[in-house]
Design an enzyme around this catalytic site. Sequence first.
Site, PDB file in Angstrom:
ATOM      1  CB  SER A  70      -0.903   0.037   1.231  1.00 16.07           C
ATOM      2  OG  SER A  70      -1.751  -1.081   1.256  1.00 16.07           O
TER       3      SER A  70
HETATM    4  N1  SAH Z   1      -1.397  -4.201   3.793  1.00 17.37           N
HETATM    5  C1  SAH Z   1      -0.703  -4.658   2.624  1.00 17.37           C
HETATM    6  C2  SAH Z   1      -1.513  -4.344   1.390  1.00 17.37           C
HETATM    7  C3  SAH Z   1      -1.577  -5.490   0.476  1.00 17.37           C
HETATM    8  S1  SAH Z   1      -2.737  -5.356  -0.850  1.00 17.37           S
HETATM    9  C4  SAH Z   1       0.680  -4.077   2.557  1.00 17.37           C
HETATM   10  O1  SAH Z   1       0.964  -3.102   3.285  1.00 17.37           O
HETATM   11  O2  SAH Z   1       1.505  -4.570   1.792  1.00 17.37           O
HETATM   12  C5  SAH Z   1      -4.091  -6.305  -0.229  1.00 17.37           C
HETATM   13  C6  SAH Z   1      -3.854  -7.757   0.072  1.00 17.37           C
HETATM   14  O3  SAH Z   1      -5.114  -8.332   0.407  1.00 17.37           O
HETATM   15  C7  SAH Z   1      -3.297  -8.582  -1.079  1.00 17.37           C
HETATM   16  O4  SAH Z   1      -2.112  -9.188  -0.678  1.00 17.37           O
HETATM   17  C8  SAH Z   1      -4.394  -9.625  -1.343  1.00 17.37           C
HETATM   18  O5  SAH Z   1      -3.886 -10.897  -1.719  1.00 17.37           O
HETATM   19  C9  SAH Z   1      -5.100  -9.686   0.006  1.00 17.37           C
HETATM   20  N2  SAH Z   1      -6.463 -10.207  -0.004  1.00 17.37           N
HETATM   21  C10 SAH Z   1      -7.430 -10.051  -0.942  1.00 17.37           C
HETATM   22  N3  SAH Z   1      -8.553 -10.690  -0.590  1.00 17.37           N
HETATM   23  C11 SAH Z   1      -8.302 -11.288   0.617  1.00 17.37           C
HETATM   24  C12 SAH Z   1      -9.060 -12.113   1.510  1.00 17.37           C
HETATM   25  N4  SAH Z   1     -10.317 -12.484   1.241  1.00 17.37           N
HETATM   26  N5  SAH Z   1      -8.472 -12.533   2.652  1.00 17.37           N
HETATM   27  C13 SAH Z   1      -7.190 -12.198   2.961  1.00 17.37           C
HETATM   28  N6  SAH Z   1      -6.433 -11.426   2.152  1.00 17.37           N
HETATM   29  C14 SAH Z   1      -6.962 -10.975   0.996  1.00 17.37           C
END
Ligand code: SAH
Length: 223
Positions: A70
């Site tokens: 993010s």
């Molecule tokens: N907080 C993270 C942002 C990652 S983007 C950071 O700082 O890097 C969002 C993430 O949510 C992705 O890795 C994606 O695979 C995950 N995601 C999407 N749907 C999901 C679900 N149902 N349960 C758990 N994770 C999920």
Amino acid sequence: MKKQLILEDTFRHQGMRKKLVEAVREKGIEDEAVLQALMKVPRHWFLDKAFLNQAYSDHAFRIGAGQTISQPYTVAYQSSFLDVSKGDKVLEIGTGSGYQTCILLELGAKVFTIERQKELYDKAKDLLPHMGYNPKMFYGDGYKGLPAFAPFDRILVTCGAPFIPEELLKQLKTGGIMVIPVGESDVQVMTLVLKKAEDRFEKHELKNFRFVPMLEDKNWGAK
Ligand code: SAH
């Protein structure tokens, strides 16, 4: 053989990070605890060495499996509305790189984090303890939350949810706060949910953001 990871955080890195924190502050983030946490977590540890400049610019960046780390401003924005106190039990949906997870840990939270992409889960599970961060990490479906560990003081969703999952509302403590980007298209409205009583919620819609989608079920990483 496992690749030996050398994590260094030099004055140069710290200088770049200070600039990033100032940029985030100028965009309107006033929460000093959050800004301090941003200053503490070496964001370049989450990206390949070649992407040092990207690590310290205020943008999201690809981390594999079609996902992104993010944007620092977004992490700071969500973290300030989450209003974490030391010792709070926080459930995070979407571990991704683990960067936001580490910010929550720096804020003094006990963090439970779920990731549905096996590849990213495995990577974070290796990397975070190596960095000295020890959240409880789960490979699973965030729509289901973690009933065995509920209730949570705070719930943070870091992927774009088409709706607010009922299970997560249930697993939030009365008096608790959830921050979740909600929207079915590629734009979501950051939504603040306050649990006033067992069956009474107050919702506040904040600004628009763009997140990768919250998808159901686990993904085994099949290409
Ligand atoms: N907080 C993270 C942002 C990652 S983007 C950071 O700082 O890097 C969002 C993430 O949510 C992705 O890795 C994606 O695979 C995950 N995601 C999407 N749907 C999901 C679900 N149902 N349960 C758990 N994770 C999920």
